[in-house]
Design an enzyme around this catalytic site. Structure first.
Site, PDB file in Angstrom:
ATOM      1  N   ASN A 186      68.054  19.843 129.102  1.00 52.26           N
ATOM      2  CA  ASN A 186      66.802  19.338 129.663  1.00 52.26           C
ATOM      3  C   ASN A 186      66.548  17.945 129.083  1.00 52.26           C
ATOM      4  OD1 ASN A 186      65.724  19.699 127.080  1.00 52.26           O
ATOM      5  ND2 ASN A 186      64.607  21.560 127.616  1.00 52.26           N
ATOM      6  N   THR A 250      58.458  29.708 130.909  1.00 50.89           N
ATOM      7  CA  THR A 250      59.434  30.413 130.080  1.00 50.89           C
ATOM      8  C   THR A 250      60.596  30.907 130.941  1.00 50.89           C
ATOM      9  OG1 THR A 250      57.633  31.173 128.655  1.00 50.89           O
ATOM     10  CG2 THR A 250      59.758  32.252 128.384  1.00 50.89           C
ATOM     11  N   ALA A 251      61.821  30.603 130.505  1.00 50.98           N
ATOM     12  CA  ALA A 251      63.066  31.047 131.150  1.00 50.98           C
ATOM     13  C   ALA A 251      63.395  30.321 132.446  1.00 50.98           C
ATOM     14  CB  ALA A 251      63.077  32.556 131.387  1.00 50.98           C
ATOM     15  N   ALA A 252      62.659  29.272 132.790  1.00 51.80           N
ATOM     16  CA  ALA A 252      63.009  28.527 134.006  1.00 51.80           C
ATOM     17  C   ALA A 252      64.391  27.890 133.868  1.00 51.80           C
ATOM     18  CB  ALA A 252      61.961  27.452 134.284  1.00 51.80           C
ATOM     19  N   GLY A 253      64.651  27.273 132.709  1.00 47.80           N
ATOM     20  CA  GLY A 253      65.964  26.675 132.485  1.00 47.80           C
ATOM     21  C   GLY A 253      67.061  27.717 132.469  1.00 47.80           C
ATOM     22  N   ASP A 254      66.781  28.875 131.883  1.00 48.81           N
ATOM     23  CA  ASP A 254      67.775  29.950 131.844  1.00 48.81           C
ATOM     24  C   ASP A 254      68.062  30.473 133.247  1.00 48.81           C
ATOM     25  OD1 ASP A 254      67.817  29.767 129.057  1.00 48.81           O
ATOM     26  OD2 ASP A 254      66.252  31.275 128.825  1.00 48.81           O
TER      27      ASP A 254
END
Length: 302
Positions: A186, A250-254
């Site tokens: 990111n 939370t967890a958008a990148g994952d």
């Protein structure tokens, strides 16, 4: 089980408190809600890849506590192969202490616990899983030596190797880059790795150019609401983000990483795989929590 995506990484129990704003140093705030949610970047990416169409195996380590049992059960419920998720005696499972504010921004403290016991030999024991994989994914929430070994082994096996350098606070070892097909940072991670400020598309291009010069195959800088920048030796491509009203990032990148990997594993062209990962991530931020927010493939069908 034939696994076409293997994730080598962390499993955490997320302890999530919501408050109107994030506390300042030394301050005690009254919060609004509290939940425990299975998380960890490795496990989140494994769940995302599984829900978004891939056969997945997880290589990780939990503690011998109730959280460890719950984390393994959460993966098994997603039909993820957990044979390589070991249990370390005498340590806690990894936990993440998360505070989310009214604007859906978060602050996180991570305790490694069992994740710190995931050693290179832990991965070596399950080399057959790596051999079966089409795509191998790593992050930085387990020991650096384990990440280094996995990247090198993935390259030796001719697999597609993805590194999500999270959480990165400085440069990576120079010898890692030649073993990475797709580096997916990111903005803050791209800044830490390149040494250049990253706050918009043009500065992301400069950082990606420097990372390519270090030897990585391709770079995808995720830019939140500004979309994603793809860079390789030939060109840049900007992928605008779908417009949504965020509830919890939370967890958008994952979700993006898991969706991108699942699409690659089923043979999609990388541009289509990026767009697919973005659609999945956009849907995830409209829901609360880490793994509970990750969408299923059927929700993304036209």
């Amino acid at each position: 089980m034939q696994a076409n995506v293997v994730v080598v990484g962390s499993l955490n129990m997320d302890l999530v408190a919501r408050a109107q704003r994030l506390p300042r140093g030394g301050e005690t705030l009254v919060g609004e809600t509290f939940v425990t949610v299975p998380g960890g970047k490795g496990a989140n990416q494994a769940v995302a890849a599984a829900r978004l169409g891939a056969q997945v195996a997880m290589v990780g380590c939990v503690g011998d506590d109730a959280y460890g049992q719950q984390l393994r059960q959460a993966l098994a419920a997603e039909q993820i192969d957990c044979q390589a998720v070991s249990i370390a005696a005498g340590v806690s499972s990894g936990v993440a202490l998360i505070v989310v504010d009214a604007a859906s921004q978060n602050a996180i403290v991570i305790i490694a616990g069992g994740n710190g016991q995931l050693l290179p030999e832990s991965v070596q024991r399950f080399d057959a899983l790596l051999q079966q994989a089409d795509v191998i994914i790593c992050q930085l929430e387990v020991p650096m030596a384990t990440v280094a070994y996995t990247l090198e082994r993935g390259r030796a096996l001719g697999k597609t190797v993805i590194l999500n350098p999270a959480p990165a606070s400085g440069p990576l070892p120079a010898e890692w880059f030649a073993n990475i097909d797709y580096l997916i940072p990111n903005e803050s991670e791209a800044e830490a790795l390149s040494g250049l400020p990253v706050n918009d598309l043009e500065s992301a291009k400069a950082a990606a150019t420097r990372l390519l010069a270090m030897g990585v195959g391709k770079v995808i800088v995720t830019l939140g609401a500004q979309g994603a920048l793809f860079a390789d030796a030939q060109a840049f491509r900007h992928f605008p983000a779908p417009v949504v009203k965020p509830v919890d990032t939370t967890a958008a990148g994952d979700t993006f990483v898991g969706g991108f990997a699942a699409a690659l594993a089923r043979g999609e062209e990388e541009g289509a795989a990026i767009a697919f990962g973005q659609r999945a991530a956009a849907l995830s931020v409209t829901r609360a929590g880490a793994q509970p927010s990750i969408p299923h493939l059927a929700e993304l069908q036209p």
